[in-house]
Write a protein that holds these residues in place. Sequence first.
Motif, PDB file in Angstrom:
ATOM      1  N   ALA A 187       0.627  -1.356   0.073  1.00  0.00           N
ATOM      2  CA  ALA A 187      -0.054  -0.123  -0.046  1.00  0.00           C
ATOM      3  C   ALA A 187       0.867   1.311   0.024  1.00  0.00           C
ATOM      4  O   ALA A 187       0.498   2.277   0.222  1.00  0.00           O
ATOM      5  N   LEU A 188       2.253   0.999  -0.308  1.00  0.00           N
ATOM      6  CA  LEU A 188       2.991   2.217  -0.288  1.00  0.00           C
ATOM      7  C   LEU A 188       3.541   2.684  -1.626  1.00  0.00           C
ATOM      8  O   LEU A 188       3.758   1.907  -2.627  1.00  0.00           O
ATOM      9  N   GLY A 189       3.487   3.802  -1.871  1.00  0.00           N
ATOM     10  CA  GLY A 189       4.255   4.307  -3.159  1.00  0.00           C
ATOM     11  C   GLY A 189       5.831   4.437  -2.822  1.00  0.00           C
ATOM     12  O   GLY A 189       6.425   4.094  -1.936  1.00  0.00           O
ATOM     13  N   ILE A 190       6.686   4.858  -3.989  1.00  0.00           N
ATOM     14  CA  ILE A 190       8.047   4.894  -3.915  1.00  0.00           C
ATOM     15  C   ILE A 190       8.397   6.083  -2.778  1.00  0.00           C
ATOM     16  O   ILE A 190       9.450   5.480  -2.326  1.00  0.00           O
ATOM     17  N   GLU A 191       7.978   6.938  -2.744  1.00  0.00           N
ATOM     18  CA  GLU A 191       8.392   7.946  -1.656  1.00  0.00           C
ATOM     19  C   GLU A 191       8.155   7.558  -0.527  1.00  0.00           C
ATOM     20  O   GLU A 191       8.942   7.784   0.855  1.00  0.00           O
ATOM     21  N   GLU A 192       7.019   6.990  -0.176  1.00  0.00           N
ATOM     22  CA  GLU A 192       6.595   6.383   0.954  1.00  0.00           C
ATOM     23  C   GLU A 192       7.585   5.326   1.438  1.00  0.00           C
ATOM     24  O   GLU A 192       8.004   5.274   2.650  1.00  0.00           O
ATOM     25  N   THR A 193       7.751   4.340   0.550  1.00  0.00           N
ATOM     26  CA  THR A 193       8.758   3.055   0.746  1.00  0.00           C
ATOM     27  C   THR A 193      10.146   3.555   1.342  1.00  0.00           C
ATOM     28  O   THR A 193      10.866   3.199   2.135  1.00  0.00           O
ATOM     29  N   PHE A 194      10.473   4.803   0.413  1.00  0.00           N
ATOM     30  CA  PHE A 194      11.823   5.378   0.599  1.00  0.00           C
ATOM     31  C   PHE A 194      11.754   6.147   1.982  1.00  0.00           C
ATOM     32  O   PHE A 194      13.002   5.734   2.811  1.00  0.00           O
ATOM     33  N   ALA A 195      10.720   6.703   2.434  1.00  0.00           N
ATOM     34  CA  ALA A 195      10.767   7.342   3.767  1.00  0.00           C
ATOM     35  C   ALA A 195      10.750   6.348   4.776  1.00  0.00           C
ATOM     36  O   ALA A 195      11.746   6.355   5.985  1.00  0.00           O
ATOM     37  N   ALA A 196      10.107   5.317   4.601  1.00  0.00           N
ATOM     38  CA  ALA A 196       9.924   4.309   5.952  1.00  0.00           C
ATOM     39  C   ALA A 196      11.316   3.644   5.814  1.00  0.00           C
ATOM     40  O   ALA A 196      11.806   3.172   6.935  1.00  0.00           O
ATOM     41  N   ALA A 197      11.851   3.257   4.685  1.00  0.00           N
ATOM     42  CA  ALA A 197      13.375   2.441   4.807  1.00  0.00           C
ATOM     43  C   ALA A 197      14.339   3.355   5.474  1.00  0.00           C
ATOM     44  O   ALA A 197      15.343   2.836   6.256  1.00  0.00           O
ATOM     45  N   LEU A 198      14.054   4.725   5.075  1.00  0.00           N
ATOM     46  CA  LEU A 198      15.245   5.925   5.697  1.00  0.00           C
ATOM     47  C   LEU A 198      15.277   5.694   7.058  1.00  0.00           C
ATOM     48  O   LEU A 198      16.244   5.820   7.726  1.00  0.00           O
ATOM     49  N   ALA A 199      13.913   5.564   7.675  1.00  0.00           N
ATOM     50  CA  ALA A 199      13.651   5.962   9.138  1.00  0.00           C
ATOM     51  C   ALA A 199      14.323   4.658   9.868  1.00  0.00           C
ATOM     52  O   ALA A 199      14.746   4.502  10.963  1.00  0.00           O
ATOM     53  N   ILE A 200      13.999   3.471   9.165  1.00  0.00           N
ATOM     54  CA  ILE A 200      14.764   2.124   9.689  1.00  0.00           C
ATOM     55  C   ILE A 200      16.057   2.327   9.632  1.00  0.00           C
ATOM     56  O   ILE A 200      16.878   1.889  10.588  1.00  0.00           O
ATOM     57  N   ILE A 201      16.657   2.572   8.642  1.00  0.00           N
ATOM     58  CA  ILE A 201      18.268   2.621   8.530  1.00  0.00           C
ATOM     59  C   ILE A 201      18.818   3.796   9.574  1.00  0.00           C
ATOM     60  O   ILE A 201      19.773   3.494  10.447  1.00  0.00           O
ATOM     61  N   GLU A 202      18.111   4.879   9.666  1.00  0.00           N
ATOM     62  CA  GLU A 202      18.536   5.888  10.842  1.00  0.00           C
ATOM     63  C   GLU A 202      18.590   5.434  12.189  1.00  0.00           C
ATOM     64  O   GLU A 202      19.658   5.488  12.979  1.00  0.00           O
ATOM     65  N   ALA A 203      17.344   4.600  12.422  1.00  0.00           N
ATOM     66  CA  ALA A 203      17.368   4.050  13.787  1.00  0.00           C
ATOM     67  C   ALA A 203      18.404   2.955  13.996  1.00  0.00           C
ATOM     68  O   ALA A 203      18.987   2.794  15.011  1.00  0.00           O
ATOM     69  N   ALA A 204      18.778   2.099  12.853  1.00  0.00           N
ATOM     70  CA  ALA A 204      19.806   1.217  13.100  1.00  0.00           C
ATOM     71  C   ALA A 204      21.068   1.756  13.134  1.00  0.00           C
ATOM     72  O   ALA A 204      21.960   1.447  14.099  1.00  0.00           O
ATOM     73  N   ARG A 205      21.377   2.849  12.477  1.00  0.00           N
ATOM     74  CA  ARG A 205      22.539   3.738  12.643  1.00  0.00           C
ATOM     75  C   ARG A 205      22.730   4.039  14.228  1.00  0.00           C
ATOM     76  O   ARG A 205      23.838   4.089  14.573  1.00  0.00           O
TER      77      ARG A 205
END
Length: 209
Positions: A187-205
């Motif tokens: 249910a996500l577009g490219i922008e929403e997917t990118f934003a969700a992935a970035l949030a996961i990456i920042e949290a892991a970092r």
Amino acid sequence: MIIAIDGPAASGKGTLGKRIAGHLGLPHLDTGLLYRAVGAHCLASGTLDDIAASAEAARALDVSALDPESLRTGALGEAASVVAARPEVRAALVDLQRRFAAQPGGAVLDGRDIGTVICPDATVKLFVTASPEVRADRRFRELAARDPLASYEAVLADIHKRDARDSNRAAAPLLKADDAVLLDTSALGIEETFAAALAIIEAARARAG
Ligand code: C5P
């Protein structure tokens, strides 16, 4: 920082990987292209059924000569999944992928077994998926832009077939690593997917310090 992105055919992991790599200034490897190139070589030489010939083609692969445009066809996706089921072919491609991941500063790799086999110690692992119908629809739209004879039903059938082969093979099957974060993009577009992935990456970092 090594970012491992795995997921089934047409889940959008390639687009996501490229986008994340561009954003973070990291090199990106779409590992599906390696298997597609081996499949293309075997199809051209009539050796798709020959395990030794496909392993030899994998050992001889010249990564700098990969042409993503010509490799991203449905027929080569199918040929790739045939050769990718062979442990001999997979073994021949492990070092190359690990060397790519070990570059100073890190890298983004996407595929089927990056988080489980190639980079089990990756800083961030994402498992990107979407329903077969959503994936078929996205792939169909891409194909239809180039080929007026493209058929949604044929694309969906291909996705089901590849999912089954990639998930049920004995050698490095498509599998979410225990420590991978699941990202369902149905249910996500490219922008929403990118934003969700970035949030996961920042949290892991942040966790990794
Ligand atoms: O991701 P893509 O559709 O380009 O991959 C083509 C095929 O290559 C997949 O269906 C899968 O069988 C194989 N593959 C793999 N392991 C990877 C990347 C791709 O087995 N890391």
